[in-house]
Scaffold this active site. Structure first.
Site, PDB file in Angstrom:
ATOM      1  N   ARG A   3      46.703  29.731  -6.845  1.00 51.99           N
ATOM      2  CA  ARG A   3      46.544  30.649  -4.895  1.00 51.99           C
ATOM      3  C   ARG A   3      47.163  31.742  -5.122  1.00 51.99           C
ATOM      4  NH1 ARG A   3      47.391  27.639   0.513  1.00 51.99           N
ATOM      5  NH2 ARG A   3      49.427  27.754  -0.001  1.00 51.99           N
ATOM      6  N   ASP A  33      56.277  25.068   4.305  1.00 52.09           N
ATOM      7  CA  ASP A  33      56.680  26.667   4.086  1.00 52.09           C
ATOM      8  C   ASP A  33      55.670  27.676   5.019  1.00 52.09           C
ATOM      9  OD1 ASP A  33      53.623  25.526   4.525  1.00 52.09           O
ATOM     10  OD2 ASP A  33      53.075  25.674   2.332  1.00 52.09           O
TER      11      ASP A  33
END
Length: 572
Positions: free
Chosen positions: A187, A473
């Site tokens: 990603r 996160d």
């Protein structure tokens, strides 16, 4: 706080010499690398790799700038009371009978995927974990310092070459890859994030083009031999708001395939649907990427963050405590169901959301209760028709694998067996329904603790943080930050736990002071003093109390981790 440009033009005065000559990277014309020189980094930052990134930047930068301007225009409409919706001009795409390219056999089965930053031991553990896919996250789980970014690319290169090892000196144990490993997806960062250590033609490079370009040039050949079985590399694409942004990615992929001399459609990508505007563009995004798509994913934590940002001007859409905004909310369930229907109609995967729980090793009873919540959530996903799910910790993989296998059996996915025609009638009202729930003082406290602790870790180079039995996160911290901002702006009443007080600057100030004291007790005085908790507290508080909501907390925080070395060291 200095602006981006002011910060980016403050090189430090360190000079690196070897044998009386300056050492630097061999770069193409128009490129300045302002990150620290390292011989290992130079093996990633080869002239060919940099030239490829430069070509991508020059070809697509105006398209990217236009897409970002369109985001700003849409934001202005929303801030004037408008809401996103289905585009009438692309109705022909939504109602058309087109299909995406068939899913490659190599990644047909994705029933459990694990995600995390591309740290060396993390990569080994994740690829050996028994999950079907490991998504190496250069975005929300990585603090993008120069050191972190370069070492991530070194680690990914070694993983694809099969040479990656990690020596745990404390345990005197060497970790290496098993014979059978998870498939690797990467990603890159979103379109909005710059790479301030690399300047191209006098301006910071686009972060995602740096991430994609360096990874692709270094690894595409070996990846296709060892991982892709003739297909790949594979990517996850984040933070998109409109199909025009998917079109840029599709053009980047075509450009890369042509450069490498590989067949069109080799590169495959899953798009994270993690913004509210994007849910109204599901068909359009798949259509733009139809030769390169392997599906969509419910990035549900970022989706909640985006919902808050998008409706920030509407006081009647205050979200309740973040722990109450789950998939039981109608607008969240509608988002998931529509994604499944759209993906399966077009022949690609519909991936479920993240289970961010961490095993609780010192409390078996609490650990079992936590696992039961995960199993319940994953059973809901599997029954709804999702083809797989995400976990943040290897300890969750067996339970999640068992749940999906109980529904899917020996089938690799549910693309052809679960069409969800009932979801075809979902409309704008379903996707925008106001969430139900209450606001509490404990919710304000939790948001404050999570936001400050995550930001403190991020500023020291750690982008994925265990907090209160969850692996957090950037998305979790963003929810905390924007929710506090919303509650302050509209004086949300904290009536859920009987206090009945309204959120204001004085209350928030007291909560910050009290939660900082609690954080110090929890982490210990020594760690608290050595960490960046005070800096994080100031930054987080300023962002929460700003008159204008910042789009991304990490854009502001990025100023703190950019370290420039003299520009003159860019050339040998």
């Amino acid at each position: 706080m200095a602006s981006f440009e002011e910060t980016f033009h403050q090189p430090n005065n360190s000079v690196q010499k070897k044998s009386s000559r300056i050492i630097g990277y061999d770069v193409p014309e128009g490129v300045d690398i302002r990150g620290r020189y390292d011989p290992e980094f130079s093996k990633i930052l080869t002239r060919d790799a940099l030239q490829f990134v430069v070509d991508l930047q020059r070809e697509f930068r105006n398209h990217i700038k236009y897409a970002m301007e369109c985001r700003k225009e849409a934001k202005m409409r929303y801030n004037c009371g408008g809401l996103p919706g289905f585009d009438p001009t692309t109705k022909y795409i939504r109602e058309g009978e087109w299909m995406c390219a068939p899913v490659p056999q190599a990644v047909a089965d994705r029933r459990v995927e694990i995600t995390g930053p591309p740290e060396r031991k993390m990569i080994i553990d994740a690829l050996n974990s028994g999950a079907k896919v490991f998504m190496a996250d250069l975005e929300d789980a990585l603090s993008p310092s120069w050191e972190n970014l370069m070492r991530s690319h070194i680690n990914l290169r070694d993983a694809i070459n099969g040479t990656i090892t990690f020596h745990d000196q404390a345990r005197n144990k060497v970790y290496k890859l098993n014979d059978q490993t998870a498939k690797l997806f990467v990603r890159p960062r979103g379109w909005h994030l710059p790479e301030a250590h690399i300047f191209i033609d006098g301006e910071p490079a686009t972060g995602c083009l740096v991430d994609f370009g360096l990874y692709f040039i270094q690894n595409h050949a070996n990846f296709r031999k060892t991982q892709g079985q003739g297909f790949g590399p594979f990517f996850y694409l984040p933070k998109m708001e409109h199909s025009r942004e998917a079109r840029i990615w599709n053009n980047v992929f075509e450009r890369a395939e042509k450069w490498a001399g590989i067949e069109e459609g080799s590169i495959r990508a899953t798009v994270l649907i993690e913004t509210l505007p994007a849910v109204f563009q599901l068909n359009e995004i798949l259509y733009e990427l139809r030769d390169h798509s392997v599906g969509l994913n419910c990035g549900r934590w970022d989706y909640i963050f985006s919902y808050l940002k998008t409706v920030q001007a509407q006081p009647d859409r205050i979200l309740p405590d973040r722990v109450q905004v789950g998939m039981n909310q109608h607008f969240m369930r509608s988002y998931s169901d529509l994604l499944i229907h759209t993906c399966h109609k077009r022949g690609v995967h519909a991936m479920g959301g993240m289970a961010a729980h961490i095993p609780i090793s010192d409390d078996p009873e609490a650990n079992e209760a936590s696992l039961q919540l995960v199993r319940k959530d994953k059973l809901r996903e599997a029954k709804a028709g999702h083809d797989g799910t995400w976990v943040a910790h290897p300890g969750l993989i067996p339970s999640c694998m068992e749940v999906f296998t109980s529904i899917m059996g020996n089938l690799p996915n549910q693309i052809h067996t679960m069409k969800r025609q009932d979801a075809s009638i979902l409309d704008e009202e379903d996707l925008l329904q106001r969430p139900r729930g209450v606001c509490t003082l404990e919710g304000l406290r939790l948001n404050t603790r999570v936001g400050i602790q995550y930001l403190a870790a991020w500023l020291t180079g750690v982008g994925c943080v265990p907090l209160y039995n969850f692996l957090e996160d950037a998305a979790a911290a963003e929810i905390s930050r924007v929710q506090i901002w919303q509650w302050l702006k509209y004086g949300a009443e904290l009536d859920g736990d009987g206090f009945g007080v309204k959120v204001n600057a004085d209350l928030f100030g007291r909560v910050v002071e009290e939660e900082m004291a609690r954080i110090e007790r929890e982490v210990g005085n020594e760690k608290f003093k050595k960490g960046m908790y005070q800096e994080a507290c100031k930054l987080f508080t300023r962002l929460c109390t700003a008159s204008v909501l910042d789009d991304f907390m990490t854009l502001d925080a990025y100023n703190y981790i950019v370290i420039h070395h003299p520009i003159g060291l860019s050339r040998l």
